[in-house]
Design a protein around this motif. Structure first.
Motif, mmCIF file in Angstrom:
data_model
loop_
_atom_site.group_PDB
_atom_site.id
_atom_site.type_symbol
_atom_site.label_atom_id
_atom_site.label_comp_id
_atom_site.label_asym_id
_atom_site.label_seq_id
_atom_site.Cartn_x
_atom_site.Cartn_y
_atom_site.Cartn_z
ATOM 1 N N THR A 166 26.420 50.717 -28.049
ATOM 2 C CA THR A 166 26.855 49.534 -27.302
ATOM 3 C C THR A 166 27.447 48.438 -28.180
ATOM 4 O OG1 THR A 166 24.689 48.460 -27.512
ATOM 5 C CG2 THR A 166 25.016 49.964 -25.642
ATOM 6 N N GLY A 167 27.136 48.474 -29.471
ATOM 7 C CA GLY A 167 27.561 47.404 -30.360
ATOM 8 C C GLY A 167 26.686 46.172 -30.274
ATOM 9 N N GLN A 168 25.603 46.249 -29.506
ATOM 10 C CA GLN A 168 24.715 45.107 -29.332
ATOM 11 C C GLN A 168 23.763 44.949 -30.520
ATOM 12 O OE1 GLN A 168 24.872 42.897 -26.629
ATOM 13 N NE2 GLN A 168 26.746 44.077 -26.307
ATOM 14 N N LYS A 169 23.524 43.683 -30.893
ATOM 15 C CA LYS A 169 22.561 43.398 -31.942
ATOM 16 C C LYS A 169 21.165 43.719 -31.435
ATOM 17 C CE LYS A 169 20.834 39.613 -34.826
ATOM 18 N NZ LYS A 169 20.992 38.179 -35.189
ATOM 19 N N LEU A 170 20.397 44.463 -32.231
ATOM 20 C CA LEU A 170 19.044 44.836 -31.831
ATOM 21 C C LEU A 170 18.021 43.820 -32.316
ATOM 22 C CD1 LEU A 170 19.250 48.681 -32.491
ATOM 23 C CD2 LEU A 170 19.280 47.510 -30.283
ATOM 24 N N LYS A 185 35.432 52.702 -31.040
ATOM 25 C CA LYS A 185 35.916 51.333 -31.205
ATOM 26 C C LYS A 185 34.817 50.432 -31.763
ATOM 27 C CE LYS A 185 38.113 47.515 -28.680
ATOM 28 N NZ LYS A 185 38.628 47.070 -27.355
ATOM 29 N N THR A 186 33.613 50.612 -31.269
ATOM 30 C CA THR A 186 32.470 49.853 -31.784
ATOM 31 C C THR A 186 32.308 50.096 -33.284
ATOM 32 O OG1 THR A 186 31.284 49.851 -29.675
ATOM 33 C CG2 THR A 186 29.958 49.634 -31.671
ATOM 34 N N MET A 187 32.427 51.349 -33.698
ATOM 35 C CA MET A 187 32.312 51.700 -35.117
ATOM 36 C C MET A 187 33.426 51.063 -35.933
ATOM 37 S SD MET A 187 32.503 55.537 -36.761
ATOM 38 C CE MET A 187 34.220 55.694 -36.252
ATOM 39 N N LYS A 188 34.650 51.184 -35.454
ATOM 40 C CA LYS A 188 35.798 50.627 -36.171
ATOM 41 C C LYS A 188 35.679 49.108 -36.289
ATOM 42 C CE LYS A 188 40.881 50.435 -35.740
ATOM 43 N NZ LYS A 188 41.030 49.138 -35.030
ATOM 44 N N ASN A 189 35.319 48.448 -35.195
ATOM 45 C CA ASN A 189 35.156 46.993 -35.225
ATOM 46 C C ASN A 189 34.062 46.572 -36.196
ATOM 47 O OD1 ASN A 189 37.148 46.769 -33.300
ATOM 48 N ND2 ASN A 189 35.760 46.370 -31.593
ATOM 49 N N PHE A 190 33.003 47.361 -36.257
ATOM 50 C CA PHE A 190 31.906 47.063 -37.176
ATOM 51 C C PHE A 190 32.398 47.042 -38.618
ATOM 52 C CE2 PHE A 190 28.619 48.684 -40.043
ATOM 53 C CZ PHE A 190 27.578 47.798 -39.811
ATOM 54 N N PHE A 191 33.132 48.077 -39.002
ATOM 55 C CA PHE A 191 33.633 48.156 -40.373
ATOM 56 C C PHE A 191 34.640 47.049 -40.662
ATOM 57 C CE2 PHE A 191 31.889 52.473 -40.476
ATOM 58 C CZ PHE A 191 31.430 52.543 -41.781
ATOM 59 N N GLU A 192 35.467 46.722 -39.687
ATOM 60 C CA GLU A 192 36.522 45.731 -39.915
ATOM 61 C C GLU A 192 35.977 44.335 -40.181
ATOM 62 O OE1 GLU A 192 39.031 46.260 -36.507
ATOM 63 O OE2 GLU A 192 40.250 47.807 -37.492
ATOM 64 N N LYS A 193 34.733 44.092 -39.810
ATOM 65 C CA LYS A 193 34.108 42.797 -40.084
ATOM 66 C C LYS A 193 33.482 42.743 -41.478
ATOM 67 C CE LYS A 193 33.127 41.959 -35.196
ATOM 68 N NZ LYS A 193 32.057 41.835 -34.150
ATOM 69 N N LEU A 194 33.528 43.864 -42.190
ATOM 70 C CA LEU A 194 32.916 43.955 -43.506
ATOM 71 C C LEU A 194 33.971 44.036 -44.600
ATOM 72 C CD1 LEU A 194 30.275 46.695 -42.612
ATOM 73 C CD2 LEU A 194 29.880 44.223 -42.703
ATOM 74 N N ASP A 203 42.470 51.159 -26.456
ATOM 75 C CA ASP A 203 41.127 51.666 -26.733
ATOM 76 C C ASP A 203 40.656 51.318 -28.150
ATOM 77 O OD1 ASP A 203 40.746 52.735 -24.240
ATOM 78 O OD2 ASP A 203 41.373 54.765 -24.784
ATOM 79 N N GLY A 204 41.517 50.652 -28.921
ATOM 80 C CA GLY A 204 41.123 50.224 -30.252
ATOM 81 C C GLY A 204 41.369 51.240 -31.343
ATOM 82 N N ARG A 226 35.491 57.031 -26.809
ATOM 83 C CA ARG A 226 36.437 56.155 -27.516
ATOM 84 C C ARG A 226 35.887 54.735 -27.624
ATOM 85 N NH1 ARG A 226 39.786 59.244 -24.346
ATOM 86 N NH2 ARG A 226 40.225 57.578 -22.855
ATOM 87 N N SER A 227 35.132 54.309 -26.630
ATOM 88 C CA SER A 227 34.489 53.006 -26.710
ATOM 89 C C SER A 227 33.508 52.952 -27.874
ATOM 90 C CB SER A 227 33.770 52.692 -25.397
ATOM 91 O OG SER A 227 33.077 51.472 -25.471
ATOM 92 N N GLN A 228 32.798 54.039 -28.102
ATOM 93 C CA GLN A 228 31.849 54.102 -29.217
ATOM 94 C C GLN A 228 32.580 54.144 -30.566
ATOM 95 O OE1 GLN A 228 28.934 57.247 -28.344
ATOM 96 N NE2 GLN A 228 29.118 56.685 -26.173
#
Length: 460
Positions: free
Chosen positions: A427-431, A356-365, A45-46, A352-354
């Motif tokens: 969703t992690g989608q670009k707006l 994961k989206t948050m964690k992935n977002f930070f990890e790219k920064l 689940d990330g 948990r999916s949401q």
């Protein structure tokens, strides 16, 4: 802690944010809980952290309205650090405990749990003690009614203080044993006590003057000085035991519910945690230059959006750790798919999916270069905002709408060219992506919270 920015962690030479959504802390003490499946699901689940109670405190089925409580093992399925004696009479069934004898099967299980967590990249908060909430003391192996070692009969409020009679010596042996057994693991840190303020409150301040007078959710509970004195002693035991061992681990202290400006911080503590935390918990203690964590959620309903927003608010304030107490895990549901639970909180695969989206977002920064920057926002009509950034070329802004329709943001940006990229936090989608003109930032349509990265356009 990260050498460049001690508000965050470093693990295996990489900066990390700890984000978790885990079971109710009974993975090891509950023999019916399949922790291998749980840890695999956590990693899938990330998530990269979980919380573990090691046995000084347990619960019975039904406590706190939790019907599927992993911290409340069925009769005959409880395993603790201490071996059972031959004398019957333990409060929850079976023989009493012998505090002079360690149970090797428990430590085998504990170390196997840690090994599998390490293999899955999961960092474990090792929680040594807890408040007993009155009745909880009845089930503890340290209670004289539950052991053959004649520990002193004391009030539950005195258990985790220096005024606990001969119990202190047993607590020291227990702490040092856990520390020794886990010294070889690089994927853990020690938290001294869960919710010390629940048993030891010297001062109660009003958090919400309009809330019910006797409801704890309306108050700020400040832990007592005698509890703090005991905490310092436990931290010294950990430091002293590790001084003779190959490895050193971080130590965490649970401070309060909601928020509290920490006074006289113990230099042995590297992580300060809060429950049901507000962003102020970070803001008020940022100057300490240590990790501030939000390591238990709950008592706020079951809506995923509630806990998603709590997570974003806290990490965007500069926190380094967020762990949700997720009731979709239980015996037989170790992958966290059971949403039929009855409990004082939430948890679901979708949540948990949401996370994961948050964690992935930070990890790219390059988040270790960030610090809170509330001055970036000149005005945010109809919304709440929080900002992190490096102060020069990059900012991240979390946007929580309160109005029916979005209104433009006005930013305090130096003269130059800037690009903004919006993301949906669900969703992690670009707006959309846009140029920021004269500090004016147009907010995308939609009622849910969003996040935007603002960067200087290089070469202009």
């Amino acid at each position: 802690m990260h050498p460049q920015n001690p508000h965050y962690f470093q693990y295996r030479n990489k900066p990390i944010l700890m984000v978790g959504s885990g079971e109710h802390y009974g993975s090891v003490i509950n023999l019916d809980f399949d922790y291998a499946r749980y840890l695999q699901a956590t990693a899938a689940d990330g998530m990269n952290t979980t919380r573990l109670f090691t046995g000084a405190y347990i619960e019975k089925l039904g406590d706190f309205g939790i019907q599927k409580n992993t911290l409340a093992a069925a009769e005959g399925r409880l395993i603790l650090p201490w071996r059972r004696s031959t004398e019957p009479g333990y409060t929850l069934g079976g023989n009493k405990f012998d505090l002079s004898q360690w149970d090797g099967a428990y430590f085998d299980r504990l170390k196997d749990f840690m090994t599998q967590a390490r293999q899955q990249g999961v960092i474990v908060e090792i929680n040594l003690f807890s408040a007993h909430y009155g009745d909880g003391w009845k089930y503890s192996a340290l209670n004289p009614k539950n052991n053959i070692n004649k520990t002193d009969s004391i009030s539950s409020r005195l258990v985790n203080t220096l005024e606990n009679g001969n119990l202190l010596a047993h607590q020291e042996k227990y702490v040092r044993k856990i520390v020794r057994e886990l010294n070889g693991f690089d994927n853990c840190y020690f938290e001294i006590q869960n919710e010390p303020w629940a048993d030891q409150t010297d001062i109660v301040l009003k958090r919400n003057e309009y809330g019910p007078e006797k409801d704890w959710r309306s108050t700020l509970q400040v832990v007592s000085q005698r509890s703090n004195d005991w905490h310092r002693q436990v931290a010294r035991w950990i430091k002293d035991e590790e001084s003779r061992l190959p490895n050193r681990h971080l130590i965490s202290q649970d401070i309060s519910n909601f928020h509290y400006p920490i006074a006289d911080a113990d230099p042995n503590i590297s992580i300060f945690t809060f429950h049901y935390a507000l962003p102020e918990a970070v803001t008020e203690n940022y100057q300490l230059n240590r990790v501030i964590g939000f390591n238990e959620t709950g008592f706020a309903g079951r809506e995923d959006a509630t806990y998603r927003r709590q997570a974003w608010r806290f990490l965007m304030a500069g926190g380094g750790l967020f762990n949700h107490l997720d009731y979709s895990y239980s015996v037989g549901a170790e992958t966290g798919q059971d949403t039929s639970y009855k409990a004082p909180g939430g948890g679901s695969p979708a949540l948990r999916s949401q996370f994961k989206t948050m964690k992935n977002f930070f990890e790219k920064l390059d988040f270790v270069t960030y610090k809170p920057d509330p001055g970036l926002v000149a005005s945010a009509p109809g919304a709440l905002t929080q900002v992190l950034g490096n102060g020069k070329t990059e900012w991240v802004l979390y946007y929580e709408p309160m109005a029916v329709k979005p209104h433009d943001l006005n930013l305090n940006l130096k003269k130059g060219s800037y690009r903004a990229e919006w993301m949906d936090v669900v969703t992690g989608q670009k707006l959309r992506s846009e140029t920021v003109v004269n500090g004016r930032l147009v907010v995308p349509e939609g009622a849910n919270d969003k996040v935007v990265i603002i960067r200087v356009i290089v070469g202009k």
